[in-house]
Design an enzyme around this catalytic site. Structure first.
Site, PDB file in Angstrom:
ATOM      1  N   ARG A  84       9.869  -2.420  -6.188  1.00  0.00           N
ATOM      2  CA  ARG A  84       8.545  -1.848  -5.923  1.00  0.00           C
ATOM      3  C   ARG A  84       8.907  -1.209  -4.367  1.00  0.00           C
ATOM      4  NH1 ARG A  84       4.877  -6.932  -6.136  1.00  0.00           N
ATOM      5  NH2 ARG A  84       6.945  -7.882  -6.186  1.00  0.00           N
ATOM      6  N   GLN A  85      10.036  -1.656  -3.835  1.00  0.00           N
ATOM      7  CA  GLN A  85      10.506  -0.520  -2.772  1.00  0.00           C
ATOM      8  C   GLN A  85      11.471   0.714  -2.946  1.00  0.00           C
ATOM      9  OE1 GLN A  85      11.946  -3.486   0.561  1.00  0.00           O
ATOM     10  NE2 GLN A  85      11.277  -5.321  -0.707  1.00  0.00           N
ATOM     11  N   HIS A 118       9.674  -0.641 -12.569  1.00  0.00           N
ATOM     12  CA  HIS A 118       8.340  -0.331 -11.836  1.00  0.00           C
ATOM     13  C   HIS A 118       7.848   1.038 -11.673  1.00  0.00           C
ATOM     14  CE1 HIS A 118       4.875  -1.287  -9.267  1.00  0.00           C
ATOM     15  NE2 HIS A 118       5.438  -0.380  -8.394  1.00  0.00           N
ATOM     16  N   ASP A 157      -4.564   1.330 -11.258  1.00  0.00           N
ATOM     17  CA  ASP A 157      -4.410   2.347 -10.148  1.00  0.00           C
ATOM     18  C   ASP A 157      -3.975   3.794 -10.903  1.00  0.00           C
ATOM     19  OD1 ASP A 157      -1.628   1.864 -10.866  1.00  0.00           O
ATOM     20  OD2 ASP A 157      -1.619   0.149  -9.349  1.00  0.00           O
ATOM     21  N   LYS A 180      -7.883   2.300  -6.470  1.00  0.00           N
ATOM     22  CA  LYS A 180      -7.692   1.371  -5.679  1.00  0.00           C
ATOM     23  C   LYS A 180      -7.251   1.937  -4.277  1.00  0.00           C
ATOM     24  CE  LYS A 180      -3.576  -0.844  -5.890  1.00  0.00           C
ATOM     25  NZ  LYS A 180      -2.579  -1.790  -6.709  1.00  0.00           N
ATOM     26  N   ARG A 182      -6.129   0.576  -0.394  1.00  0.00           N
ATOM     27  CA  ARG A 182      -5.724  -0.708   0.515  1.00  0.00           C
ATOM     28  C   ARG A 182      -6.463  -0.503   1.798  1.00  0.00           C
ATOM     29  NH1 ARG A 182      -2.021  -3.778  -1.842  1.00  0.00           N
ATOM     30  NH2 ARG A 182      -0.644  -2.610  -3.370  1.00  0.00           N
ATOM     31  N   THR A 213       0.611 -11.616  -7.112  1.00  0.00           N
ATOM     32  CA  THR A 213      -0.150 -12.379  -6.491  1.00  0.00           C
ATOM     33  C   THR A 213      -1.713 -12.522  -7.382  1.00  0.00           C
ATOM     34  OG1 THR A 213      -1.208 -10.856  -5.025  1.00  0.00           O
ATOM     35  CG2 THR A 213       0.688 -12.287  -4.209  1.00  0.00           C
ATOM     36  N   ALA A 214      -2.047 -11.511  -8.211  1.00  0.00           N
ATOM     37  CA  ALA A 214      -3.009 -11.466  -8.932  1.00  0.00           C
ATOM     38  C   ALA A 214      -4.270 -10.848  -8.214  1.00  0.00           C
ATOM     39  CB  ALA A 214      -3.271 -12.772  -9.704  1.00  0.00           C
ATOM     40  N   THR A 216      -4.986  -7.645  -7.343  1.00  0.00           N
ATOM     41  CA  THR A 216      -5.300  -6.517  -7.703  1.00  0.00           C
ATOM     42  C   THR A 216      -6.050  -6.641  -9.015  1.00  0.00           C
ATOM     43  OG1 THR A 216      -3.611  -5.238  -6.694  1.00  0.00           O
ATOM     44  CG2 THR A 216      -4.864  -4.164  -8.534  1.00  0.00           C
TER      45      THR A 216
END
Length: 302
Positions: A84-85, A118, A157, A180, A182, A213-214, A216
């Site tokens: 993801r980075q 990803h 998203d 979505k 932030r 973390t669920a 979203t």
């Protein structure tokens, strides 16, 4: 080990013997316990939690194989940590996905086999060939056998629209997108703002590449039900399920979460009985067979 065992059973071979242990100070020790000189070696290791430990194990195993004169070494990475980075989206931050790709290339791997990276551009971060498999055939086959009413596929998203569109095409369903945004700089925190598409009175299937973390997923589920969705289901390739994920799922109105075993759940599926885990060993096994015999991997998805 469980996933690697499934791959070996698909291929009709035995798993190689290897000793992996830690010194008292935490350093990793690896010894391959059989001859691999001149062999085509595949190391199966998802870089999941604990990410850094598993990454170092992968690198050290590659070095051991290289020094044992293996002919070719392939990293089979069902889940690519740090994926993801993948860009510099704010000042003075690393592009860790590129750094990890460089480490993997430098360690001695000749190619990489991954599942649902990803972002597609991650393939270009490596200096060796990369085969990016898609778990969508496994998930689609499961959903095709379920009974849904007027199904609509939802992308959580804008970045996941291509994936959702592919699911919608295979399941003969319509498409919906969640806008979505932030509202906080805090990691893993998202806020659903708008739903683009018609979900009123319909069964909804949210598809994504991973559930971490669920946050979203639960926000999306709540927004869809508030908008008038009949039932909400979800499908994802990688079940990271870190931090408060299991508690959030248990407290949610999500009907079912379908994932694959690219990451070992380690008993988490027993904490919430609406998780379904699908095996990807046959998919990886077939890709490994084709790589070994220099056959086409892309034709798996045609």
């Amino acid at each position: 080990p469980h996933l690697a065992d499934g791959i070996c059973r698909y291929l009709g071979i035995e798993m190689s013997r290897i000793e992996v242990s830690d010194f008292s100070d935490g350093e990793i020790f690896v010894q391959i316990q059989e001859n691999i000189r001149g062999q085509d070696v595949f190391i199966v290791q998802p870089t999941c939690q604990p990410v850094n430990h598993h990454l170092m194990e992968l690198l050290i195993m590659a070095d051991a194989c290289k020094r044992a004169s293996a002919a070719r070494i392939t990293a089979v990475i069902p889940y690519y940590g740090y994926g993801r980075q993948d860009r510099k989206d704010k000042p003075r931050v690393p592009i860790s996905a590129k750094l990890v790709a460089d480490l993997i290339s430098t360690a001695g791997f000749d190619r990489v086999l991954a599942v649902d990276l990803h972002a597609g551009q991650l393939q270009g971060f490596f200096n060796v060939p990369v085969d990016n498999l898609y778990a969508s055939p496994v998930l689609v086959e499961y959903f095709r056998q379920r009974a849904y009413e007027d199904l609509v596929i939802v992308s959580p998203d804008a970045g996941g629209v291509e994936r959702a569109r592919a699911f919608a095409k295979h399941l003969n369903a319509s498409l919906c997108i969640i806008d979505k945004r932030r509202e906080s700089e805090t990691k893993n925190v998202a806020k659903v703002m708008n739903i683009i598409g018609d979900v009123v009175g319909r069964d909804v299937l949210i598809v994504d590449d991973m559930v971490d973390t669920a946050g979203t997923l639960i926000e999306a589920t709540h927004a869809l039900l508030e908008t008038g969705a009949r039932r909400v289901f979800a499908g994802a390739t990688h079940a990271v399920l870190s931090g408060p994920a299991m508690q959030r799922l248990a407290d949610s109105k999500l009907e079912e979460l379908v994932v694959t075993n690219t990451i070992p759940l380690r008993g988490k599926e027993e904490l919430w009985d609406r998780i379904r885990v699908l095996p990807v060993a046959p998919l990886l096994g077939e890709a490994i067979r084709r790589i070994h015999w220099d056959e086409s991997v892309s034709s798996l998805f045609v």
